[in-house]
Design an enzyme around this catalytic site. Structure first.
Site, PDB file in Angstrom:
ATOM      1  N   ARG A   1      -7.001  15.272   0.186  1.00 54.72           N
ATOM      2  CA  ARG A   1      -5.751  16.029   0.359  1.00 54.72           C
ATOM      3  C   ARG A   1      -5.042  16.166  -0.990  1.00 54.72           C
ATOM      4  O   ARG A   1      -5.420  15.516  -1.963  1.00 54.72           O
ATOM      5  CB  ARG A   1      -4.828  15.238   1.303  1.00 54.72           C
ATOM      6  CG  ARG A   1      -4.533  13.855   0.748  1.00 54.72           C
ATOM      7  CD  ARG A   1      -3.464  13.097   1.498  1.00 54.72           C
ATOM      8  NE  ARG A   1      -3.100  11.884   0.788  1.00 54.72           N
ATOM      9  CZ  ARG A   1      -3.696  10.710   0.900  1.00 54.72           C
ATOM     10  NH1 ARG A   1      -4.722  10.564   1.710  1.00 54.72           N
ATOM     11  NH2 ARG A   1      -3.283   9.676   0.192  1.00 54.72           N
TER      12      ARG A   1
ATOM     13  N   HIS B   1       0.802  -1.221   0.000  1.00 54.74           N
ATOM     14  CA  HIS B   1       0.000   0.000   0.000  1.00 54.74           C
ATOM     15  C   HIS B   1       0.837   1.274   0.000  1.00 54.74           C
ATOM     16  O   HIS B   1       0.319   2.363   0.197  1.00 54.74           O
ATOM     17  CB  HIS B   1      -0.994   0.019   1.159  1.00 54.74           C
ATOM     18  CG  HIS B   1      -1.834  -1.226   1.173  1.00 54.74           C
ATOM     19  ND1 HIS B   1      -2.698  -1.520   0.153  1.00 54.74           N
ATOM     20  CD2 HIS B   1      -1.890  -2.264   2.035  1.00 54.74           C
ATOM     21  CE1 HIS B   1      -3.265  -2.682   0.409  1.00 54.74           C
ATOM     22  NE2 HIS B   1      -2.792  -3.162   1.532  1.00 54.74           N
TER      23      HIS B   1
HETATM   24  C1  MV4 Z   1      -9.694  -3.643  -2.705  1.00 53.52           C
HETATM   25  C2  MV4 Z   1      -8.916  -4.555  -3.436  1.00 53.52           C
HETATM   26  C3  MV4 Z   1      -9.555  -5.585  -4.061  1.00 53.52           C
HETATM   27  N1  MV4 Z   1     -10.893  -5.732  -3.936  1.00 53.52           N
HETATM   28  N2  MV4 Z   1     -11.020  -3.810  -2.630  1.00 53.52           N
HETATM   29  C4  MV4 Z   1      -6.112  -1.125  -0.842  1.00 53.52           C
HETATM   30  C5  MV4 Z   1      -6.088   0.293  -0.432  1.00 53.52           C
HETATM   31  C6  MV4 Z   1      -7.489   0.647  -0.163  1.00 53.52           C
HETATM   32  N3  MV4 Z   1      -7.753   1.966  -0.635  1.00 53.52           N
HETATM   33  C7  MV4 Z   1      -8.305  -0.365  -0.886  1.00 53.52           C
HETATM   34  N4  MV4 Z   1      -7.397  -1.360  -1.371  1.00 53.52           N
HETATM   35  C8  MV4 Z   1      -7.840  -2.425  -2.085  1.00 53.52           C
HETATM   36  N5  MV4 Z   1      -9.165  -2.608  -2.049  1.00 53.52           N
HETATM   37  C9  MV4 Z   1     -11.583  -4.838  -3.242  1.00 53.52           C
HETATM   38  N6  MV4 Z   1     -12.894  -5.005  -3.129  1.00 53.52           N
HETATM   39  C10 MV4 Z   1      -7.559  -4.360  -3.499  1.00 53.52           C
HETATM   40  C11 MV4 Z   1      -7.003  -3.287  -2.829  1.00 53.52           C
HETATM   41  C12 MV4 Z   1      -5.596  -3.188  -2.948  1.00 53.52           C
HETATM   42  C13 MV4 Z   1      -4.978  -2.080  -3.504  1.00 53.52           C
HETATM   43  C14 MV4 Z   1      -5.686  -0.981  -3.944  1.00 53.52           C
HETATM   44  C15 MV4 Z   1      -5.054   0.102  -4.487  1.00 53.52           C
HETATM   45  C16 MV4 Z   1      -3.670   0.106  -4.588  1.00 53.52           C
HETATM   46  C17 MV4 Z   1      -2.961  -0.945  -4.149  1.00 53.52           C
HETATM   47  C18 MV4 Z   1      -3.592  -2.049  -3.600  1.00 53.52           C
HETATM   48  C19 MV4 Z   1      -2.846  -3.127  -3.182  1.00 53.52           C
HETATM   49  C20 MV4 Z   1      -3.450  -4.212  -2.640  1.00 53.52           C
HETATM   50  C21 MV4 Z   1      -4.831  -4.231  -2.508  1.00 53.52           C
END
Ligand code: MV4
Length: 507
Positions: free
Chosen positions: A296, A239
């Protein structure tokens, strides 16, 4: 409610972003006020500011996170507005309220908007009402294992447990089968309670290896909202974003318009003002789903600046002073392509362990078409008190290929010694066939780490070359000493040796 432009602005942050904001202040004729902790007494942002106030000891909790100390410094300096940067207090509702209560302007959205979007289930309800596409899931919190089982069945495994107070990936748990649900639910709750003081969780369908695409928006106080196109932020690790680019190699003009319109609707439904980012996940079939809104200025804002020609900090300050936006979404056509590499004080070959110490040598790259936003200088100490981001290196090209070429050149020029950095790692990503092809996902680093480590590519020949280079290194050191003694020595370019040396040693 237009008011006169600010004369003095306090920047409640440190490092590269504090310097970045102060630069725009100087261009606008606004005096900048720095705040600093004891560790930052001589930091770049303190030196750049027109005025600086110490706000406490080195740990952030006693300085950059101290609302009282910052409000006190702002009052003492006579600043009319506060820019929070990113991190620290940037999305803290109480801070935004206190700034307003002190008769100053918080450069960001209203406290109510920050509060609404900070609660992920409230944000989902708000977006659903506005017709913004959501990941299949629920809009209220889980009350029982029974209820969780039933909802999970309705949209199918794997599912993702998320904390209502979370965001940025904290407190998430993937559940692959019903048998794991009860245990992981309990774990997620206690983690959320620990991290946010709030144990509410909800469920979403888990999307596997999506892309992370976000849309930059600007909204003035008269309700005029524009979208500035997307940034692809899929190259991340735990992240923490590592490389971002704009435009995304997978988003075409039609998808850009659709995502942009969804982002504008998202902003409208939250009564949004100032700069913000609407995050989406994009699946393999190019369906996009709302994730969250970041209230932000983001770390990666420069790539949007490079392709739109807008200074986002200037727009933020103008909006906060009550001025109207003078552009429309239809005026925004991304020009060329921009990439940002985050230069962290971390060791990619030791699981990105933060590296602290003193910068002994520091040489920044320079144009054409490259930009460095940095917060440190030679002899500065990188401490473990704060985020390990040293600088951001940004390149622009007429197309993605040229932006990559320029990034490679700029990374080759960048020399930081005394601490370990991610420069070498970036050089390997920029040469990686999958990156060059634009075949990205949020799992890129995990999947490709074996071929991205500094020693992975060392063949027999390379090892032999290492021996040769050890001798070259010795030779160069001696030659340097000779040059220092005799400045008229000709042909003392070390460039081709240095490049080969770095190729093999990986930094
Ligand atoms: C998710 C996902 C897969 N499916 N939601 C990670 C940060 C947060 N803002 C939400 N995130 C994620 N939500 C669903 N339903 C995968 C991620 C996620 C991710 C999202 C954005 C950037 C990097 C990431 C790395 C791993 C998982």
């Amino acid at each position: 409610m237009q008011r006169a432009m600010f004369h003095k602005l306090l920047i409640a942050n440190r490092g590269e972003i504090a310097v970045r904001i102060m630069r725009t202040c100087r261009e606008m004729g606004i005096r900048s006020v720095a705040v600093y902790s004891e560790a930052d007494r001589n930091a770049a942002h303190v030196r750049y500011a027109d005025e600086a106030h110490c706000i406490g000891p080195s740990p952030a909790g006693q300085s950059y996170l101290s609302i009282d100390a910052i409000i006190e410094a702002a009052t003492r300096s006579g600043a009319e507005a506060i820019h929070p940067g990113y991190g620290f207090l940037a999305e803290n509702v109480e801070f935004a309220r206190r700034v307003g209560a002190g008769g100053m302007v918080f450069i960001g959205p209203k406290p109510e908007t920050i509060a609404l979007l900070g609660d992920k289930t409230e944000a989902r309800r708000c977006m659903k009402k506005a017709g913004v596409p959501l990941v299949p899931g629920i809009e209220s919190c889980i009350r029982s294992v029974q209820q969780a089982k039933k909802t999970a069945e309705s949209f199918g495994y794997p599912i993702l447990i998320k904390a209502a107070a979370g965001g940025g990936g904290k407190g998430m748990r993937v559940v692959y089968s019903p048998s794991e649900l009860a245990g992981l639910l309990k774990l997620a709750r206690s983690e959320a309670l620990n991290a946010f003081g709030d144990d509410r969780v909800y469920l979403e369908k888990y999307l596997q290896a999506p892309r992370h695409i976000e849309v930059q928006i600007l909204a003035d106080q008269k309700g005029h909202i524009v979208q500035l196109g997307e940034r692809e932020c899929s190259i991340q690790r735990r992240h923490q974003k590592v490389i971002e680019e704009s435009p995304s190699p997978t988003v075409d003009a039609r998808l850009r318009r659709r995502m942009g319109e969804a982002a504008v609707e998202a902003a409208k439904s939250a009564d949004y003002t100032n700069a913000g980012t609407v995050e989406f996940l994009l699946d393999r079939d190019k369906n996009f789903y709302f994730l969250e809104v970041n209230t932000r200025l983001q770390v990666e804002h420069p790539i949007t600046e490079m392709v739109t020609g807008l200074d986002l900090v200037r727009e933020q300050i103008r909006i906060a002073a009550g001025e109207s936006l003078r552009i429309n979404s239809s005026d925004i056509v991304p020009r060329g392509s921009a990439i940002e590499c985050r230069i962290y004080a971390e060791d990619p070959d030791s699981d990105f362990l933060p590296s602290s110490g003193t910068i002994r040598t520091y040489r920044e790259p320079n144009g054409p078409f490259t930009r460095v936003d940095s917060g440190y200088r030679v002899k500065d100490t990188i401490s473990l008190f704060y985020d390990p981001l040293i600088a951001k290196l940004i390149s622009w090209g007429r197309d993605r290929g040229q932006a990559i070429e320029r990034m490679r050149r700029a990374l080759d020029e960048y020399v930081i010694m005394g601490i370990t950095t991610t420069i070498g790692f970036h050089r390997r990503v920029m040469a990686h066939p999958r990156f060059v092809a634009g075949d990205l996902s949020t799992h890129f680093i995990v999947e490709e780490m074996a071929s991205l480590s500094a020693t992975a590519q060392l063949s027999e020949e390379a090892l032999e070359e290492l021996a040769v280079l050890a001798c070259t290194h010795r030779f160069l050191t001696e030659q340097k000493e000779r040059c220092a003694l005799n400045p008229v020595t000709k042909n003392n370019s070390n460039w081709k040796y240095i490049t080969r040396y770095r190729n093999v040693f990986g930094n």
